[in-house]
Design an enzyme around this catalytic site. Structure first.
Site, PDB file in Angstrom:
ATOM      1  N   TRP A  27      50.907  -7.087 -15.695  1.00 13.29           N
ATOM      2  CA  TRP A  27      52.086  -6.547 -14.983  1.00 13.29           C
ATOM      3  C   TRP A  27      53.371  -6.848 -15.741  1.00 13.29           C
ATOM      4  O   TRP A  27      54.391  -6.233 -15.481  1.00 13.29           O
ATOM      5  CB  TRP A  27      52.155  -7.078 -13.551  1.00 13.29           C
ATOM      6  CG  TRP A  27      51.841  -8.526 -13.408  1.00 13.29           C
ATOM      7  CD1 TRP A  27      52.707  -9.552 -13.499  1.00 13.29           C
ATOM      8  CD2 TRP A  27      50.555  -9.091 -13.154  1.00 13.29           C
ATOM      9  NE1 TRP A  27      52.040 -10.740 -13.325  1.00 13.29           N
ATOM     10  CE2 TRP A  27      50.716 -10.487 -13.105  1.00 13.29           C
ATOM     11  CE3 TRP A  27      49.268  -8.555 -12.971  1.00 13.29           C
ATOM     12  CZ2 TRP A  27      49.651 -11.359 -12.880  1.00 13.29           C
ATOM     13  CZ3 TRP A  27      48.221  -9.420 -12.744  1.00 13.29           C
ATOM     14  CH2 TRP A  27      48.415 -10.799 -12.695  1.00 13.29           C
ATOM     15  N   ARG A  28      53.300  -7.792 -16.694  1.00 15.13           N
ATOM     16  CA  ARG A  28      54.516  -8.043 -17.480  1.00 15.13           C
ATOM     17  C   ARG A  28      54.704  -6.968 -18.534  1.00 15.13           C
ATOM     18  O   ARG A  28      55.796  -6.798 -19.058  1.00 15.13           O
ATOM     19  CB  ARG A  28      54.437  -9.420 -18.146  1.00 15.13           C
ATOM     20  CG  ARG A  28      54.565 -10.517 -17.116  1.00 15.13           C
ATOM     21  CD  ARG A  28      54.918 -11.841 -17.724  1.00 15.13           C
ATOM     22  NE  ARG A  28      55.115 -12.793 -16.668  1.00 15.13           N
ATOM     23  CZ  ARG A  28      54.737 -14.064 -16.705  1.00 15.13           C
ATOM     24  NH1 ARG A  28      54.143 -14.536 -17.782  1.00 15.13           N
ATOM     25  NH2 ARG A  28      54.958 -14.856 -15.693  1.00 15.13           N
ATOM     26  N   GLU A  40      52.908  -7.787  -7.294  1.00 13.78           N
ATOM     27  CA  GLU A  40      53.556  -8.792  -6.444  1.00 13.78           C
ATOM     28  C   GLU A  40      52.823  -8.954  -5.114  1.00 13.78           C
ATOM     29  O   GLU A  40      52.684 -10.055  -4.605  1.00 13.78           O
ATOM     30  CB  GLU A  40      55.025  -8.426  -6.195  1.00 13.78           C
ATOM     31  CG  GLU A  40      55.923  -8.716  -7.381  1.00 13.78           C
ATOM     32  CD  GLU A  40      55.913 -10.187  -7.794  1.00 13.78           C
ATOM     33  OE1 GLU A  40      55.669 -11.043  -6.934  1.00 13.78           O
ATOM     34  OE2 GLU A  40      56.121 -10.458  -8.984  1.00 13.78           O
ATOM     35  N   GLN A  45      48.916 -14.093  -2.270  1.00 17.74           N
ATOM     36  CA  GLN A  45      48.024 -15.185  -1.853  1.00 17.74           C
ATOM     37  C   GLN A  45      46.836 -15.345  -2.797  1.00 17.74           C
ATOM     38  O   GLN A  45      45.829 -15.927  -2.413  1.00 17.74           O
ATOM     39  CB  GLN A  45      47.499 -14.936  -0.438  1.00 17.74           C
ATOM     40  CG  GLN A  45      48.370 -15.525   0.637  1.00 17.74           C
ATOM     41  CD  GLN A  45      49.001 -14.453   1.506  1.00 17.74           C
ATOM     42  OE1 GLN A  45      48.964 -13.275   1.186  1.00 17.74           O
ATOM     43  NE2 GLN A  45      49.580 -14.877   2.599  1.00 17.74           N
ATOM     44  N   THR A  46      46.964 -14.821  -3.997  1.00 17.21           N
ATOM     45  CA  THR A  46      45.818 -14.854  -4.909  1.00 17.21           C
ATOM     46  C   THR A  46      46.264 -15.358  -6.266  1.00 17.21           C
ATOM     47  O   THR A  46      47.361 -15.025  -6.728  1.00 17.21           O
ATOM     48  CB  THR A  46      45.221 -13.430  -5.049  1.00 17.21           C
ATOM     49  OG1 THR A  46      45.011 -12.901  -3.745  1.00 17.21           O
ATOM     50  CG2 THR A  46      43.906 -13.454  -5.791  1.00 17.21           C
ATOM     51  N   LEU A  83      39.476  -9.418  -2.390  1.00 20.72           N
ATOM     52  CA  LEU A  83      40.768 -10.096  -2.641  1.00 20.72           C
ATOM     53  C   LEU A  83      41.234 -10.881  -1.417  1.00 20.72           C
ATOM     54  O   LEU A  83      42.046 -11.790  -1.528  1.00 20.72           O
ATOM     55  CB  LEU A  83      41.852  -9.063  -2.978  1.00 20.72           C
ATOM     56  CG  LEU A  83      42.297  -8.900  -4.407  1.00 20.72           C
ATOM     57  CD1 LEU A  83      43.514  -7.998  -4.482  1.00 20.72           C
ATOM     58  CD2 LEU A  83      42.625 -10.230  -5.068  1.00 20.72           C
ATOM     59  N   GLY A  84      40.745 -10.486  -0.241  1.00 18.81           N
ATOM     60  CA  GLY A  84      41.120 -11.201   0.983  1.00 18.81           C
ATOM     61  C   GLY A  84      42.510 -10.812   1.481  1.00 18.81           C
ATOM     62  O   GLY A  84      43.191  -9.978   0.875  1.00 18.81           O
ATOM     63  N   TYR A 123      60.848 -12.882  -0.419  1.00 23.93           N
ATOM     64  CA  TYR A 123      60.402 -13.194  -1.781  1.00 23.93           C
ATOM     65  C   TYR A 123      60.058 -11.908  -2.540  1.00 23.93           C
ATOM     66  O   TYR A 123      60.532 -11.671  -3.663  1.00 23.93           O
ATOM     67  CB  TYR A 123      59.181 -14.142  -1.780  1.00 23.93           C
ATOM     68  CG  TYR A 123      58.472 -14.050  -3.102  1.00 23.93           C
ATOM     69  CD1 TYR A 123      58.988 -14.702  -4.223  1.00 23.93           C
ATOM     70  CD2 TYR A 123      57.365 -13.216  -3.275  1.00 23.93           C
ATOM     71  CE1 TYR A 123      58.406 -14.546  -5.469  1.00 23.93           C
ATOM     72  CE2 TYR A 123      56.770 -13.054  -4.514  1.00 23.93           C
ATOM     73  CZ  TYR A 123      57.299 -13.718  -5.605  1.00 23.93           C
ATOM     74  OH  TYR A 123      56.736 -13.537  -6.836  1.00 23.93           O
ATOM     75  N   ASP A 141      59.344 -18.704  -4.382  1.00 23.31           N
ATOM     76  CA  ASP A 141      57.941 -18.774  -3.940  1.00 23.31           C
ATOM     77  C   ASP A 141      57.521 -20.251  -4.026  1.00 23.31           C
ATOM     78  O   ASP A 141      58.361 -21.130  -4.256  1.00 23.31           O
ATOM     79  CB  ASP A 141      57.053 -17.863  -4.795  1.00 23.31           C
ATOM     80  CG  ASP A 141      56.873 -18.380  -6.212  1.00 23.31           C
ATOM     81  OD1 ASP A 141      57.638 -19.289  -6.623  1.00 23.31           O
ATOM     82  OD2 ASP A 141      55.968 -17.897  -6.917  1.00 23.31           O
TER      83      ASP A 141
END
Ligand code: SF4
Length: 371
Positions: A27-28, A40, A45-46, A83-84, A123, A141
């Site tokens: 993603w960068r 994001e 949460q991962t 991924l939950g 955030y 965060d």
């Protein structure tokens, strides 16, 4: 050193350190605000290594916000499977539809507009606005929280509103005039890679000369942590119910924990109730059918954010009654080989993995050895 000089030094040191040490994350490399938004949400949460393959697959399947908005929720959940925290996927999908409707298919640039979208809090709005659009917005965060508590030797618990307010104010005050996204990412990167929760690597830290906690030898004590109670545990029983070679699955209602995912029928065992009695009761209450409970196929332990479950799965035979969706959103009979086309929670996936030999046409579960 006065406050202003310290702020400038922190900015410079972090900028140089990040230029040398930033991890090469997919993603960068993205210039696209949609890709940054997806990353994001996934990262909320991962952990990074788990996120990368999901992120890459998800973007191949839904390359633009329009693709995501047009997709069925079931499909989005299937690509999120594993991924939950599935509310993230449901919110991402709804937000994509709102972006198409309200923002002409363009990800909004301002924090205030971003905050109107489902699943975007303070955030995430700060992250998208600063990283994707270069807006001068702070973010805090867990990683940033830890770095700031240590560098500025903040004694309050970051979970308390007054400490959080202070941390956001510091994060804002620290922002440089330009390259804000880089600066925010540098702070997060430092927290993730150097200023870790335990055993921070202070000797390698670019901020070691500027860090108050290090100066006072308090880096292991800060931030002040809340002592957590152990999460409650529940015993759950589910049935893999067969009829004419097909298995009955039902879909959870759209809202709440694991909303919209498919699962095997069942539920919590009440105190003093046997596993079998609980399964008969749950299936009757959920679907209004009678079953014969056969042998236990597996016992699966799984941890959610706030509780743990031990799931006992039984092979069952449908006896009577046409299933009705009393406490679910949908139901269907599927061939064992079709289970993989549906999005299931991780704990149910473990049961499917155990069933898998039969899904490939090998012996049925009763002939296989488990656990
Ligand atoms: S010096 Fe140590 S405690 Fe301070 S920011 Fe760096 S790693 Fe964290």
């Amino acid at each position: 050193m006065n406050r202003q000089m310290r702020r400038v030094q922190i900015q410079q040191v972090l900028r140089d350190w990040f230029a040398e040490n930033a991890r090469d994350l997919p993603w960068r490399r993205a210039r696209d605000s949609y890709a940054i938004w997806v990353s994001e949400i996934m990262l909320q949460q991962t952990r990074v290594p788990t996120t990368i393959p999901y992120y890459e697959r998800f973007l191949r399947r839904f390359p633009t916000v329009q693709h995501l908005a047009r997709a069925r929720l079931d499909t989005v959940l299937k690509w999120w499977e594993g991924l939950g925290y599935y509310s993230r996927a449901r919110n991402l999908h709804r937000a994509a539809q709102e972006i198409v409707l309200r923002f002409n298919g363009q990800i909004p640039e301002t924090k205030d507009d971003l905050l109107t979208l489902p699943g975007i809090g303070r955030y995430t709005a700060g992250a998208i606005a600063s990283i994707a659009f270069g807006r001068r917005e702070p973010l805090v965060d867990g990683n940033v929280e830890r770095v700031l508590c240590r560098v500025f030797r903040i004694q309050g618990n970051p979970k308390d509103a007054s400490t959080r307010k202070k941390l956001w104010a510091i994060a804002e005050e620290l922002l440089p005039r330009s390259h804000v996204g880089q600066f925010n990412q540098a702070l997060m990167e430092l927290g993730s890679e150097v200023c870790m929760p335990r055993n921070p690597r202070c000797e390698e830290c670019p901020l070691k000369q500027l860090c108050e906690a290090k100066r006072h030898g308090e880096q292991d004590r800060l931030p002040t942590r809340t002592v957590r109670k152990p999460p409650p545990s529940h015993v759950v029983v589910v049935g893999v119910i067969y009829r004419n070679g097909r298995i009955l699955i039902d879909k959870r209602k759209p809202k709440g924990l694991l909303g919209g995912l498919w699962e095997f029928p069942g539920g919590k065992v009440r105190p003093g109730e046997s596993l079998e009695a609980a399964l008969h009761r749950e299936v009757r209450e959920e679907l209004d059918i009678a079953i014969e409970v056969g042998r236990e196929i597996s016992v699966v332990d799984h941890s959610y954010a706030h509780f743990r479950v031990r799931i006992h799965a039984f092979e069952c035979k449908h006896l009577s009654g046409e299933p009705r969706c009393i406490a679910c959103a949908d139901l269907k009979w599927v061939r064992p080989g079709e289970l993989g086309r549906h999005a299931f929670p991780a704990a149910n996936k473990k049961i499917i993995d155990i069933l898998r030999p039969c899904c490939r046409g090998r012996p049925r579960p009763k002939d296989t050895k488990h656990e």
